[in-house]
Design a protein around this motif. Structure first.
Motif, PDB file in Angstrom:
ATOM      1  N   LEU A  10      12.395  -5.322   1.508  1.00  0.00           N
ATOM      2  CA  LEU A  10      10.943  -5.250   1.651  1.00  0.00           C
ATOM      3  C   LEU A  10      10.292  -6.577   1.271  1.00  0.00           C
ATOM      4  O   LEU A  10      10.702  -7.215   0.314  1.00  0.00           O
ATOM      5  N   SER A  11       9.255  -6.935   2.006  1.00  0.00           N
ATOM      6  CA  SER A  11       8.487  -8.123   1.637  1.00  0.00           C
ATOM      7  C   SER A  11       7.598  -7.784   0.442  1.00  0.00           C
ATOM      8  O   SER A  11       7.398  -6.607   0.094  1.00  0.00           O
ATOM      9  N   TYR A  12       7.050  -8.805  -0.157  1.00  0.00           N
ATOM     10  CA  TYR A  12       6.104  -8.589  -1.259  1.00  0.00           C
ATOM     11  C   TYR A  12       4.945  -7.723  -0.773  1.00  0.00           C
ATOM     12  O   TYR A  12       4.502  -6.815  -1.466  1.00  0.00           O
ATOM     13  N   ARG A  13       4.439  -8.006   0.438  1.00  0.00           N
ATOM     14  CA  ARG A  13       3.323  -7.225   0.989  1.00  0.00           C
ATOM     15  C   ARG A  13       3.719  -5.767   1.181  1.00  0.00           C
ATOM     16  O   ARG A  13       2.958  -4.866   0.863  1.00  0.00           O
ATOM     17  N   ASP A  14       4.931  -5.517   1.697  1.00  0.00           N
ATOM     18  CA  ASP A  14       5.397  -4.138   1.873  1.00  0.00           C
ATOM     19  C   ASP A  14       5.399  -3.393   0.543  1.00  0.00           C
ATOM     20  O   ASP A  14       4.934  -2.258   0.447  1.00  0.00           O
ATOM     21  N   ARG A  15       5.925  -4.051  -0.489  1.00  0.00           N
ATOM     22  CA  ARG A  15       5.981  -3.395  -1.808  1.00  0.00           C
ATOM     23  C   ARG A  15       4.574  -3.151  -2.361  1.00  0.00           C
ATOM     24  O   ARG A  15       4.309  -2.113  -2.950  1.00  0.00           O
ATOM     25  N   ALA A  16       3.655  -4.101  -2.139  1.00  0.00           N
ATOM     26  CA  ALA A  16       2.275  -3.928  -2.605  1.00  0.00           C
ATOM     27  C   ALA A  16       1.609  -2.761  -1.887  1.00  0.00           C
ATOM     28  O   ALA A  16       0.894  -1.966  -2.507  1.00  0.00           O
ATOM     29  N   VAL A  17       1.850  -2.640  -0.593  1.00  0.00           N
ATOM     30  CA  VAL A  17       1.265  -1.526   0.163  1.00  0.00           C
ATOM     31  C   VAL A  17       1.865  -0.208  -0.315  1.00  0.00           C
ATOM     32  O   VAL A  17       1.145   0.782  -0.482  1.00  0.00           O
ATOM     33  N   LEU A  18       3.159  -0.167  -0.555  1.00  0.00           N
ATOM     34  CA  LEU A  18       3.771   1.063  -1.072  1.00  0.00           C
ATOM     35  C   LEU A  18       3.160   1.452  -2.417  1.00  0.00           C
ATOM     36  O   LEU A  18       2.905   2.638  -2.671  1.00  0.00           O
ATOM     37  N   GLY A  40      -9.284  -1.984   6.715  1.00  0.00           N
ATOM     38  CA  GLY A  40      -8.054  -2.160   7.470  1.00  0.00           C
ATOM     39  C   GLY A  40      -7.164  -3.195   6.811  1.00  0.00           C
ATOM     40  O   GLY A  40      -7.631  -4.244   6.370  1.00  0.00           O
ATOM     41  N   CYS A  41      -5.898  -2.903   6.727  1.00  0.00           N
ATOM     42  CA  CYS A  41      -4.951  -3.828   6.108  1.00  0.00           C
ATOM     43  C   CYS A  41      -4.845  -5.090   6.957  1.00  0.00           C
ATOM     44  O   CYS A  41      -4.832  -5.030   8.189  1.00  0.00           O
ATOM     45  N   CYS A  42      -4.757  -6.250   6.329  1.00  0.00           N
ATOM     46  CA  CYS A  42      -4.682  -7.520   7.056  1.00  0.00           C
ATOM     47  C   CYS A  42      -3.425  -7.615   7.906  1.00  0.00           C
ATOM     48  O   CYS A  42      -3.402  -8.313   8.909  1.00  0.00           O
ATOM     49  N   ASP A  43      -2.378  -6.923   7.535  1.00  0.00           N
ATOM     50  CA  ASP A  43      -1.151  -6.855   8.337  1.00  0.00           C
ATOM     51  C   ASP A  43      -1.245  -5.576   9.156  1.00  0.00           C
ATOM     52  O   ASP A  43      -0.968  -4.493   8.668  1.00  0.00           O
ATOM     53  N   GLN A  44      -1.661  -5.698  10.406  1.00  0.00           N
ATOM     54  CA  GLN A  44      -1.927  -4.526  11.220  1.00  0.00           C
ATOM     55  C   GLN A  44      -0.674  -3.699  11.525  1.00  0.00           C
ATOM     56  O   GLN A  44      -0.780  -2.567  11.978  1.00  0.00           O
ATOM     57  N   PHE A  45       0.495  -4.250  11.262  1.00  0.00           N
ATOM     58  CA  PHE A  45       1.732  -3.546  11.574  1.00  0.00           C
ATOM     59  C   PHE A  45       2.415  -2.934  10.353  1.00  0.00           C
ATOM     60  O   PHE A  45       3.392  -2.216  10.495  1.00  0.00           O
ATOM     61  N   VAL A  46       1.912  -3.197   9.158  1.00  0.00           N
ATOM     62  CA  VAL A  46       2.603  -2.745   7.947  1.00  0.00           C
ATOM     63  C   VAL A  46       2.703  -1.220   7.888  1.00  0.00           C
ATOM     64  O   VAL A  46       3.747  -0.684   7.535  1.00  0.00           O
ATOM     65  N   GLY A  47       1.665  -0.509   8.248  1.00  0.00           N
ATOM     66  CA  GLY A  47       1.716   0.952   8.212  1.00  0.00           C
ATOM     67  C   GLY A  47       2.761   1.505   9.153  1.00  0.00           C
ATOM     68  O   GLY A  47       3.571   2.364   8.775  1.00  0.00           O
ATOM     69  N   ARG A  48       2.764   1.008  10.361  1.00  0.00           N
ATOM     70  CA  ARG A  48       3.754   1.475  11.342  1.00  0.00           C
ATOM     71  C   ARG A  48       5.165   1.085  10.923  1.00  0.00           C
ATOM     72  O   ARG A  48       6.113   1.847  11.105  1.00  0.00           O
TER      73      ARG A  48
END
Length: 76
Positions: A10-18, A40-48
Motif C-alpha cells: 500500500l502507498s502512504y495515501r492508501d494507508r491514510a485513506v484506510l 472528493g479525494c484528490c486521488d480519484q481512483f483510490v476508492g475503486r
C-alpha cells in the motif's frame, strides 16, 4: 488483477485513506467516488483501487473496511 495483501503493498495515501475510513470519515457516492470529510479525494481512483483489492466496501453510503482492510489497518 493482483490484490494487495500487506501494508508494504500500500502507498502512504492508501494507508491514510484506510485510516480515514476506519475513523468513519469517508463516504462512497453512487458512482463509486470516495469522499473524505465531505470532499472528493484528490486521488480519484483510490476508492475503486481499495475496493478492488477487497479492503473497503464499494457500496454507496458510509465507507467501511472489510475484514481484510481492518486487519491491515490494525497491523500498521
Amino acid at each position: 488483477s493482483e490484490t494487495m495483501t500487506t501494508t508494504t503493498d500500500l502507498s502512504y495515501r492508501d494507508r491514510a485513506v484506510l485510516r480515514a475510513v476506519a475513523a468513519g470519515r469517508c463516504t462512497v457516492s453512487t458512482i463509486g467516488v470516495l469522499a473524505v470529510d465531505g470532499l472528493g479525494c484528490c486521488d480519484q481512483f483510490v476508492g475503486r483501487r481499495l475496493a478492488a483489492a477487497g479492503l473497503i466496501a464499494a457500496d454507496p453510503g458510509p465507507a467501511h473496511l472489510t475484514d481484510t482492510g481492518r486487519a491491515l489497518v490494525e497491523a500498521a
